[in-house]
Design an enzyme around this catalytic site. Structure first.
Site, PDB file in Angstrom:
ATOM      1  N   ASP A   1      -9.767   3.649  -3.507  1.00  0.00           N
ATOM      2  CA  ASP A   1     -10.373   2.597  -3.324  1.00  0.00           C
ATOM      3  C   ASP A   1     -11.717   2.331  -4.019  1.00  0.00           C
ATOM      4  OD1 ASP A   1      -8.468   2.156  -1.749  1.00  0.00           O
ATOM      5  OD2 ASP A   1      -9.732   1.910   0.109  1.00  0.00           O
TER       6      ASP A   1
ATOM      7  N   ASP B   1       0.732  -1.251  -0.005  1.00  0.00           N
ATOM      8  CA  ASP B   1      -0.121  -0.007   0.053  1.00  0.00           C
ATOM      9  C   ASP B   1       0.935   1.366   0.021  1.00  0.00           C
ATOM     10  OD1 ASP B   1      -2.600   1.372  -0.040  1.00  0.00           O
ATOM     11  OD2 ASP B   1      -3.295  -0.284   1.488  1.00  0.00           O
TER      12      ASP B   1
END
Length: 443
Positions: free
Chosen positions: A207, A150
């Site tokens: 997202d 990430d």
């Protein structure tokens, strides 16, 4: 103009080394824990997901990775090694990886390029910054086949810092001697021009928690197809369902309203939008990573993710003669009609229609017709739309196969007297109605 300038700048920042692991020759397929359990993931949940991939038949169709997102890492020992949350993963990560491998699937783990992970209201932990070599070796020692890294905690989100961090982990993975699929989760389109030098796939948007966010991912991907090729893919995020069994339902991992509020807008409004996402991910050659409770989703969802004809569109490509320029090689579908789409989940209203196409072997073309308007409607690919299918032959008939109905249509696609083609997908549902066809030349 801004895109051109950004691309030129990024070409100067591209690291000279590359990830050389031979993986990702087609987009990766598997399951990930994030939209199922977020940071509340447990060993038992991962084992259940592993068995569900097998029992539903999805593993046999190519869904091979079982990826654990954040929520398992506790901190670091006195020597800097990663430690694990024993209450959630009592047998440790190596034994869990062995369980997944024993079921002939592959094992994915998670970190972040910054000093901390992305975190939730229930969890936070350290990232890999300044520990890349040590973390890469520890993760590989657990049997890791796939790493999602990430981008949280890494300071300013700019190409210079991000590429440096990801290149450091790339080199650390290369040095382990194990082939590990490297998935960059960086959220911006500016990863695409340099993505193939850093990893096997790279996130291009935020997202994709619901159809509104995913339509923006589709919009962003329109200009990025030229960067996709075997071993290197644009990633518009996970495949999500309607949320049954995750932060809602009888088998939920947490209360989505109180424990992890950021999950409140996750998931699709209906199954049709989930099918629209899957269809678009197939035509866009995107990673097919399911993130939902496979023991609780509907049969419709399982049929969607298990459609072998649609999966074939995602996994297969046209081969090009040696010497073909990179610009002429198309591995990701292209938008041939329509503009950017919008969708507001709070009102359940959308706008925009799209037609996408992807060249396949033997002169075949896959086409997707998507209706995102607020009412049922037809979507047409007219002669100008079809002209972008560069090798369609006006002197040839084409069978039309509906890849969701799994049958050939009665009428073949034939050019008119002026040598032009036209096709209409009729009666597509509102805000996510979709049709996928395969055109095959008739001998």
């Amino acid at each position: 103009m801004k895109l051109i300038l950004a691309t030129s700048l990024l070409s100067l920042l591209t690291p000279v080394q590359s990830l050389n692991n031979g993986l990702g020759l087609s987009p990766q397929m598997g399951w990930a824990s994030w939209n199922d359990c977020a940071s509340q993931v447990t060993s038992s949940r991962i084992k259940n997901a592993t068995l569900a991939l097998i029992n539903t038949g999805l593993a046999a169709k190519g869904y091979e990775y079982v990826n654990i997102d954040e929520g398992w890492l506790k901190g670091r020992s006195s020597n800097g090694d990663i430690t694990v949350i024993d209450e959630k993963f009592p047998e440790g990560m190596k034994a869990l990886g062995d369980f997944i491998h024993d079921h002939r699937l592959k094992y994915g783990l998670y970190t972040s390029r910054g000093t901390v992970q992305c975190s939730t209201a229930q969890y936070n932990a350290t990232g890999s910054q300044d520990y890349e070599v040590q973390d890469a070796n520890w993760l590989v020692s657990q049997g890791m086949d796939y790493l999602k890294e990430d981008s949280c905690g890494g300071g300013p989100n700019n190409p210079t810092d991000a590429f440096t961090d990801y290149a450091t982990m790339r080199d650390a993975l290369n040095a382990t001697g194990r082939s590990v699929f490297f998935s960059l989760c960086g959220w911006y389109t500016w990863y695409a021009p340099s993505g193939d030098s850093l990893g096997n796939s790279w996130r291009i948007s935020g997202d994709g928690t619901n159809w509104g966010a995913l339509t923006q991912s589709i919009n962003a991907n329109v200009e990025l197809g030229k960067y996709a090729r075997p071993g290197a893919w644009n990633d518009p995020d996970l495949l999500v369902g309607t949320g049954i069994g995750s932060n809602r339902g009888e088998d939920k991992c947490f209360d989505g309203d109180t424990e992890i509020p950021q999950s409140s807008d996750w998931y699709m409004t209906n199954d049709e939008q989930s099918r629209a996402q899957f269809t678009m991910w197939c035509i866009m050659s995107s990673p097919l990573i399911i993130s939902a409770n496979l023991n609780q989703v509907s049969e419709y969802a399982l049929e969607t993710w298990g459609n072998e004809e649609a999966i074939a569109v995602n996994q297969h490509f046209r081969t090009y003669p040696e010497g073909t320029s990179v610009e002429d090689e198309i591995y990701q579908g292209i938008r041939i009609f329509g503009d950017d789409m919008e969708y507001d989940k709070s009102t359940d209203k959308g706008s925009g229609v799209n037609v996408w196409a992807k060249p396949l072997e033997e002169g075949k073309w896959a086409l997707v017709f998507l209706n995102n308007e607020d009412e049922v409607g037809d979507v047409t690919c007219d002669s100008e739309c079809f002209e972008q299918l560069y090798d369609l032959d006006a002197g040839v008939k084409y069978t039309v196969r509906d890849l969701w109905e799994h049958e050939d249509e009665e009428e073949e696609l034939v050019a008119d007297e002026e040598g032009k083609f036209e096709y209409t997908a009729e009666g597509l549902a509102r805000t996510g109605g979709v049709k996928m066809i395969l055109l095959t030349p008739v001998d």
